[in-house]
Design a protein around this motif. Sequence first.
Motif, short mmCIF file in Angstrom:
data_model
loop_
_atom_site.label_atom_id
_atom_site.label_comp_id
_atom_site.label_asym_id
_atom_site.label_seq_id
_atom_site.Cartn_x
_atom_site.Cartn_y
_atom_site.Cartn_z
N PHE A 137 -17.49 -1.18 1.03
CA PHE A 137 -16.92 -2.27 -0.16
C PHE A 137 -16.62 -1.53 -1.37
O PHE A 137 -15.86 -1.88 -2.11
N ILE A 138 -17.72 -0.31 -1.74
CA ILE A 138 -17.18 0.27 -2.92
C ILE A 138 -16.27 1.36 -2.74
O ILE A 138 -15.83 1.88 -3.72
N THR A 139 -15.95 1.71 -1.56
CA THR A 139 -15.16 2.75 -1.25
C THR A 139 -13.65 2.54 -1.31
O THR A 139 -12.79 3.24 -1.69
N VAL A 140 -13.58 1.20 -0.67
CA VAL A 140 -12.03 0.51 -0.10
C VAL A 140 -11.29 0.62 -1.47
O VAL A 140 -10.16 1.00 -1.61
N PRO A 141 -11.68 0.05 -2.65
CA PRO A 141 -11.02 -0.05 -3.79
C PRO A 141 -10.39 1.26 -4.25
O PRO A 141 -9.32 1.42 -4.77
N ARG A 142 -11.11 2.37 -4.18
CA ARG A 142 -10.77 3.57 -4.47
C ARG A 142 -9.64 4.07 -3.73
O ARG A 142 -8.68 4.66 -4.22
N LEU A 143 -9.69 3.84 -2.33
CA LEU A 143 -8.77 4.02 -1.33
C LEU A 143 -7.60 3.30 -1.94
O LEU A 143 -6.53 4.06 -2.02
N SER A 144 -7.76 2.19 -2.20
CA SER A 144 -6.09 1.39 -2.30
C SER A 144 -5.81 1.77 -4.03
O SER A 144 -4.55 1.89 -4.13
N GLU A 145 -6.91 2.24 -4.78
CA GLU A 145 -6.22 2.74 -5.80
C GLU A 145 -5.54 4.07 -5.92
O GLU A 145 -4.34 4.32 -6.57
N ALA A 146 -5.89 5.03 -4.84
CA ALA A 146 -5.14 6.28 -4.83
C ALA A 146 -3.82 5.95 -4.06
O ALA A 146 -3.04 6.88 -4.05
N ALA A 147 -3.71 4.80 -3.43
CA ALA A 147 -2.42 4.39 -2.79
C ALA A 147 -1.71 3.57 -3.72
O ALA A 147 -0.55 2.71 -3.26
N GLY A 148 -1.77 3.36 -4.89
CA GLY A 148 -1.18 2.50 -5.90
C GLY A 148 -1.56 1.22 -5.89
O GLY A 148 -0.56 0.25 -5.99
N GLY A 149 -2.76 0.78 -5.46
CA GLY A 149 -3.06 -0.50 -5.29
C GLY A 149 -2.66 -1.35 -4.07
O GLY A 149 -2.88 -2.55 -4.08
N ALA A 150 -2.29 -0.52 -3.22
CA ALA A 150 -2.03 -1.12 -1.87
C ALA A 150 -3.21 -1.59 -1.02
O ALA A 150 -4.41 -0.83 -0.97
N LYS A 151 -3.00 -2.61 -0.33
CA LYS A 151 -4.11 -2.94 0.74
C LYS A 151 -3.78 -2.96 2.04
O LYS A 151 -4.59 -3.03 2.99
N VAL A 152 -2.55 -2.83 2.42
CA VAL A 152 -1.93 -3.01 3.76
C VAL A 152 -2.10 -1.68 4.24
O VAL A 152 -1.64 -0.60 3.55
N PHE A 153 -2.26 -1.42 5.50
CA PHE A 153 -2.41 -0.08 6.29
C PHE A 153 -1.29 0.84 5.95
O PHE A 153 -1.45 1.79 5.79
N ARG A 154 -0.13 0.21 6.07
CA ARG A 154 0.93 1.03 6.06
C ARG A 154 1.19 2.08 4.78
O ARG A 154 1.54 3.14 4.55
N ASP A 155 0.81 1.23 3.51
CA ASP A 155 0.76 1.90 2.30
C ASP A 155 -0.50 2.85 1.99
O ASP A 155 -0.28 3.42 1.00
N LEU A 156 -1.30 2.67 2.77
CA LEU A 156 -2.66 3.35 2.58
C LEU A 156 -2.45 4.86 3.09
O LEU A 156 -3.21 5.69 2.75
N GLN A 157 -1.35 5.15 3.52
CA GLN A 157 -1.54 6.34 4.40
C GLN A 157 -1.56 7.65 3.47
O GLN A 157 -0.83 7.92 2.39
#
Lengths: 498, 125
Positions: free
Chosen positions: A353-373
Amino acid sequence: MDFIRNFPLFMIILSLFSGALCFMLPRKASFVYTVCFECLLTAMAAALLVFTSQTGSSFTYTMGEFPAPWGNEIRAGITESVFALGFVFILLCSVTGGYRYLNGDTDPTKVNLFFALVNLLTAALLSLVFTNDIFTGYVFLEILTLASCGTVVVREIGKTTLAAIRYMILNLLGSGLFLLGVVLLYDITGNLLMEPMHGVITEIVSESGVIPSLSIAVAILTIGLSIKSGLFPFHYWMPDTYGFSTPSAAAILSSLTSKGYIFLLIKIYCRVIGLDTLRQMPVCDVLLSLGLLGIAVGSVQAMHTNNINTMIAFSSAAQIGYIFAGIGLCTEDGMIAALFHILAHAMTKSMLFITVPRLSEAAGGAKVFRDLQGSGIRDKDAGVAFAIGAFSMIGIPIFAGFASKLLFGIAAIDSGSNFKLTMIMLALAVSSMLNAIYFIRTLIRIFTPAGDTGLMEHPRHHAGFLIPVALLTAVNLFLGLFSGVVTELITRGLAMFP
Amino acid sequence: MITELLSNEEVAAIVLFGIGFTMLLFQKNLIKKLIGMNIMDSGVFLFLASMGYIGGRKAPIVTDGIAEAENYINPLPAGLVLTGIVVSVSVTAVMLSLTIRLYRRFHTLDLDNVYELLKQKAEEK
């Protein structure tokens, strides 16, 4: 050394006091204070664990010096110390790891209120772990619910308000049922302290067997606590509540609040009802079946979702299913597996739970799988942390998740029923496979280069993220590699439970 | 038949609990849900109070210098009821404040309407 006997009470009182103090401190100071205070609590819990495991005995602390059937008591044994240590440690890591997002998620003038709530939540959680009085359990259960709800609404958007209201309504149903169960048990036994209650219940059962009113009381109490901890079919509030709240709150809610309720349930089962009596009640089989169904449904729902936060929330539902399946076996091995899994899952989930927001931050705030690439490549720290968490959730050897699955397998073999063995093994196999599918799919997605997206690389390392993640990974590996040490402690603690 | 097992007050308490529980579960309006919650809690408190009452005895306050416990009813359930009332009041306060926040944002108390509003918003995006 006898001074350590005061630690359980000190930990609770100091947390309450810190809650009040944080209301008055400015933003940054309240964070620093909370982190230092959690460190102190971790040290106290560790000292308590060393003390109880060395003396090999538990002790009760009579509040106000009123002796047994009247007074209110705190009790600390090995199991309680292990869980106090684990809970406080996870709290420390979740608060530190999610601090960076808190400033963006809330009104800056209200950040200290979040820490006030976190401290109150600590007090409630520790009281649930240590209390020896079932009604005190109810009071702190409500405090835990209120504080958790507060941490959700700290992020002021419409969705969190709605999520918090849904969360509260289900929790209130659960609390109402739990209170009714407690009152019925009090009606039957005439006591509120756990040992005298256990004495009366054993007497009743040896004289006239399991009477219907006892079964009803236990069933009502169990339904209440399973609603609150999110057992299938009461898990549908999880995605919204975990998904929209601030990362620290999501980590605390999924890995501590729901686990606190389950710990109280196990404590009531082992210390008030007694496993022998429990095995004669229908509630065991119900819990086992709901647990197994929860494993299957949670995993399937996690696989079908398109949003990384929702996926992790539904995977929590599946893991709660594991814990309840272990409790539903109603054997000592089952309880040990359930208790171990509480720790293993809490360590892993808070990290995710503390890692996921960083991943989505690195993807420009996306949370959908397609944009997390490619987000795992742009932010390597978060990518590696997510991979470790995912491996532990799937149950790859050397990680904590593997050890708990092994313990569930052993507990199922020792349950003595071929049908239960088959069902649990089947659920373990199917769920591990589904876990592997959706976590590895996510891993492949975040580690596949995305080409030119115009998004920046994340070369900076944040100590506020790296330190908690490193600590959680270390404990995760410890639980996986040296699970024997922890299970031995839990076994010794359970042996001194009644 | 049921009155052989339970006193009238206890039957009433269980009926109240049932009414409150269903209201909390099925009412759409948040205020009605909260009223249901309070009825549910009152049911439990009535149950507790009737459990502690022993016919023919007095309230547990020492009067006329009579100190023997046999003359008084059990005071513990009353203490539990008081604690329970405090918990119930604070939970109600928190829920009401959440309700106010929800109403300010969505101008409705009906949870189904709130879902639809959120759905519409998502579609507009």
